[in-house]
Design a protein around this motif. Structure first.
Motif, mmCIF file in Angstrom:
data_model
loop_
_atom_site.group_PDB
_atom_site.id
_atom_site.type_symbol
_atom_site.label_atom_id
_atom_site.label_comp_id
_atom_site.label_asym_id
_atom_site.label_seq_id
_atom_site.Cartn_x
_atom_site.Cartn_y
_atom_site.Cartn_z
ATOM 1 N N THR A 1 -3.434 -9.287 21.133
ATOM 2 C CA THR A 1 -2.903 -10.497 21.566
ATOM 3 C C THR A 1 -4.070 -11.599 21.801
ATOM 4 O O THR A 1 -3.842 -12.660 21.265
ATOM 5 C CB THR A 1 -2.094 -10.319 22.863
ATOM 6 N N GLN B 1 -7.331 -16.504 16.923
ATOM 7 C CA GLN B 1 -7.036 -16.937 15.411
ATOM 8 C C GLN B 1 -6.216 -18.288 15.495
ATOM 9 O O GLN B 1 -6.245 -18.939 14.486
ATOM 10 C CB GLN B 1 -6.494 -15.763 14.711
ATOM 11 N N LEU B 2 -5.396 -18.197 16.421
ATOM 12 C CA LEU B 2 -4.409 -19.478 16.314
ATOM 13 C C LEU B 2 -5.432 -20.667 16.787
ATOM 14 O O LEU B 2 -5.298 -21.916 16.258
ATOM 15 C CB LEU B 2 -3.561 -19.437 17.301
ATOM 16 N N MET C 1 -2.965 -8.779 12.122
ATOM 17 C CA MET C 1 -2.367 -8.280 13.250
ATOM 18 C C MET C 1 -1.255 -7.071 12.864
ATOM 19 O O MET C 1 -1.212 -6.168 13.511
ATOM 20 C CB MET C 1 -1.607 -9.412 14.060
ATOM 21 N N ILE C 2 -0.325 -7.388 12.042
ATOM 22 C CA ILE C 2 0.465 -6.393 11.343
ATOM 23 C C ILE C 2 -0.207 -5.017 11.035
ATOM 24 O O ILE C 2 0.176 -4.235 11.126
ATOM 25 C CB ILE C 2 1.261 -6.796 10.095
ATOM 26 N N LEU D 1 -3.704 -18.880 8.555
ATOM 27 C CA LEU D 1 -2.844 -18.556 9.727
ATOM 28 C C LEU D 1 -2.222 -17.451 8.957
ATOM 29 O O LEU D 1 -1.796 -16.240 9.667
ATOM 30 C CB LEU D 1 -2.022 -19.442 10.037
ATOM 31 N N ALA D 2 -1.651 -17.337 7.836
ATOM 32 C CA ALA D 2 -0.736 -16.238 7.050
ATOM 33 C C ALA D 2 -1.681 -15.093 7.177
ATOM 34 O O ALA D 2 -1.160 -13.904 7.381
ATOM 35 C CB ALA D 2 -0.277 -16.573 5.938
ATOM 36 N N SER E 1 -4.077 -14.408 9.041
ATOM 37 C CA SER E 1 -4.183 -13.807 10.442
ATOM 38 C C SER E 1 -3.121 -13.097 10.848
ATOM 39 O O SER E 1 -3.171 -12.085 11.407
ATOM 40 C CB SER E 1 -4.651 -14.920 11.481
ATOM 41 N N ILE E 2 -1.800 -13.383 10.576
ATOM 42 C CA ILE E 2 -0.710 -12.600 10.761
ATOM 43 C C ILE E 2 -0.853 -11.256 10.385
ATOM 44 O O ILE E 2 -0.375 -10.064 10.967
ATOM 45 C CB ILE E 2 0.637 -13.463 10.763
ATOM 46 N N TRP E 3 -1.243 -11.272 8.887
ATOM 47 C CA TRP E 3 -1.067 -9.890 8.119
ATOM 48 C C TRP E 3 -2.338 -9.029 8.945
ATOM 49 O O TRP E 3 -1.772 -7.746 9.172
ATOM 50 C CB TRP E 3 -1.677 -10.258 6.788
ATOM 51 N N PHE F 1 -5.453 -12.447 18.277
ATOM 52 C CA PHE F 1 -4.718 -13.413 17.591
ATOM 53 C C PHE F 1 -4.540 -15.081 18.273
ATOM 54 O O PHE F 1 -4.509 -15.824 17.469
ATOM 55 C CB PHE F 1 -3.192 -13.156 17.556
#
Length: 317
Positions: free
Chosen positions: A241, A247-248, A282-283, A275-276, A278-280, A244
């Motif tokens: 958390t 990253q935001l 975390m997944i 951003l995309a 960054s989301i990858w 991320f």
């Protein structure tokens, strides 16, 4: 900087086994045996750190070229920045290993490094450091006056970095301010440092905190045993958390830096791509943080490449 490192460290009377991650790529194995420890000491066999130091230089350069367009001299700067990134990243790693030699011997991932393993003596490491700094000095001589001054300001940050893990839970933040000075140097080489460039720099600092926190996940257990501090330990179960959130923040500041530099819609696209990614990350990390930490860390080269491509495109358009 390949599979995850899993070196095994025992007492001083034991040997340290190198795992596939600590082994050199095939093209480096062909080097003379006497040269191989120095290649490892400078981390040339692990080029991710070189890219992460080099790409901010290009971002700063291309960002400041957005109003005027690229110039032929920029080819020279691109080459010199690359050489500088190789030698100065190597010098930084050498200095870090000199100061951390006792700690590295106690951490599974780092025990096989040249100094704690005895492949390179302390005196040899200092001589190698001096040689790398000499090459860096030659590159520095070619920079414009303002860029020379900015580059010099980074030296105290580099010198102090190895001590940060001993005195603060935020060595990743210190690394962020240190590692991204290239964005300021690149801007000063192209024109001058502006508010837009400062926003980019601060965004890259947050990005570095994020990716180095991911990198530090590999060492959390060993770090806890020997008292080394890191944001990976600080955030504990909330580490993904917190990462991320950095990253935001990085996405927002990088977007603002691109927007105020005149990148327009291209700035929005590059921010979304960043951003995309960054989301990858975390997944990818969610199922097993430690197992995937190294591969996710390495993927940040692509995140940096997205940003460089965006600023380059904005500069030529």
């Amino acid at each position: 900087m390949s599979t995850e490192t899993e070196t095994q460290t025992q007492t001083s009377s034991s040997t340290v086994e190198a795992t596939p991650d600590s082994a050199m790529p095939a093209w480096l194995v062909s080097l003379p045996e006497t040269a191989q420890p120095y290649v490892s000491l400078a981390r040339i066999d692990r080029p991710v750190g070189i890219w992460l130091l080099y790409l901010p230089c290009l971002m700063g350069l291309f960002q400041m070229r957005i109003p005027t367009g690229l110039q032929w001299i920029d080819i020279v700067w691109v080459v010199l920045f690359l050489i500088g990134a190789v030698v100065m990243r190597g010098a930084g790693c050498t200095w870090n290993d000199i100061r951390d030699r006792d700690l590295d011997a106690k951490v599974a991932r780092t025990a096989a490094r040249p100094i704690p393993s005895g492949a390179v003596s302390l005196q040899q490491a200092y001589l190698f450091l001096a040689a790398q700094l000499g090459v860096g000095f030659l590159i520095w001589l070619f920079l414009p006056g303002d860029a020379k001054i900015i580059a010099l300001l980074a030296i105290p940050l580099v010198a102090a970095y190895p001590y940060m893990k001993r005195v603060t839970w935020w060595p990743q933040a210190w690394l962020g301010f240190t590692f991204n000075f290239g964005a300021l140097v690149g801007a000063a080489t192209a024109a001058s440092i502006t508010g837009a460039n400062v926003l980019l720099y601060l965004g890259l600092v947050l990005w570095t905190i994020a990716y180095d926190t991911i990198y530090a996940l590999q060492d959390r257990e060993d770090d806890a045993l020997i008292g080394v501090r890191s944001t990976a330990r600080l955030f504990d179960d909330k580490v993904l958390t917190a990462t991320f959130m950095f990253q935001l923040g990085a996405t927002m500041l990088i977007f603002l830096g691109a927007w105020f530099a005149g990148a327009g819609r291209i700035g929005a696209v590059l921010a979304l791509a960043f951003l995309a990614h960054s989301i990858w990350q975390m997944i990818r990390l969610a199922p097993d943080r430690e197992k995937h930490a190294l591969s996710v860390f390495k993927s940040n080269v692509w995140a940096g490449a997205f940003l460089v491509a965006g600023f380059f495109l904005a500069a030529i358009v």
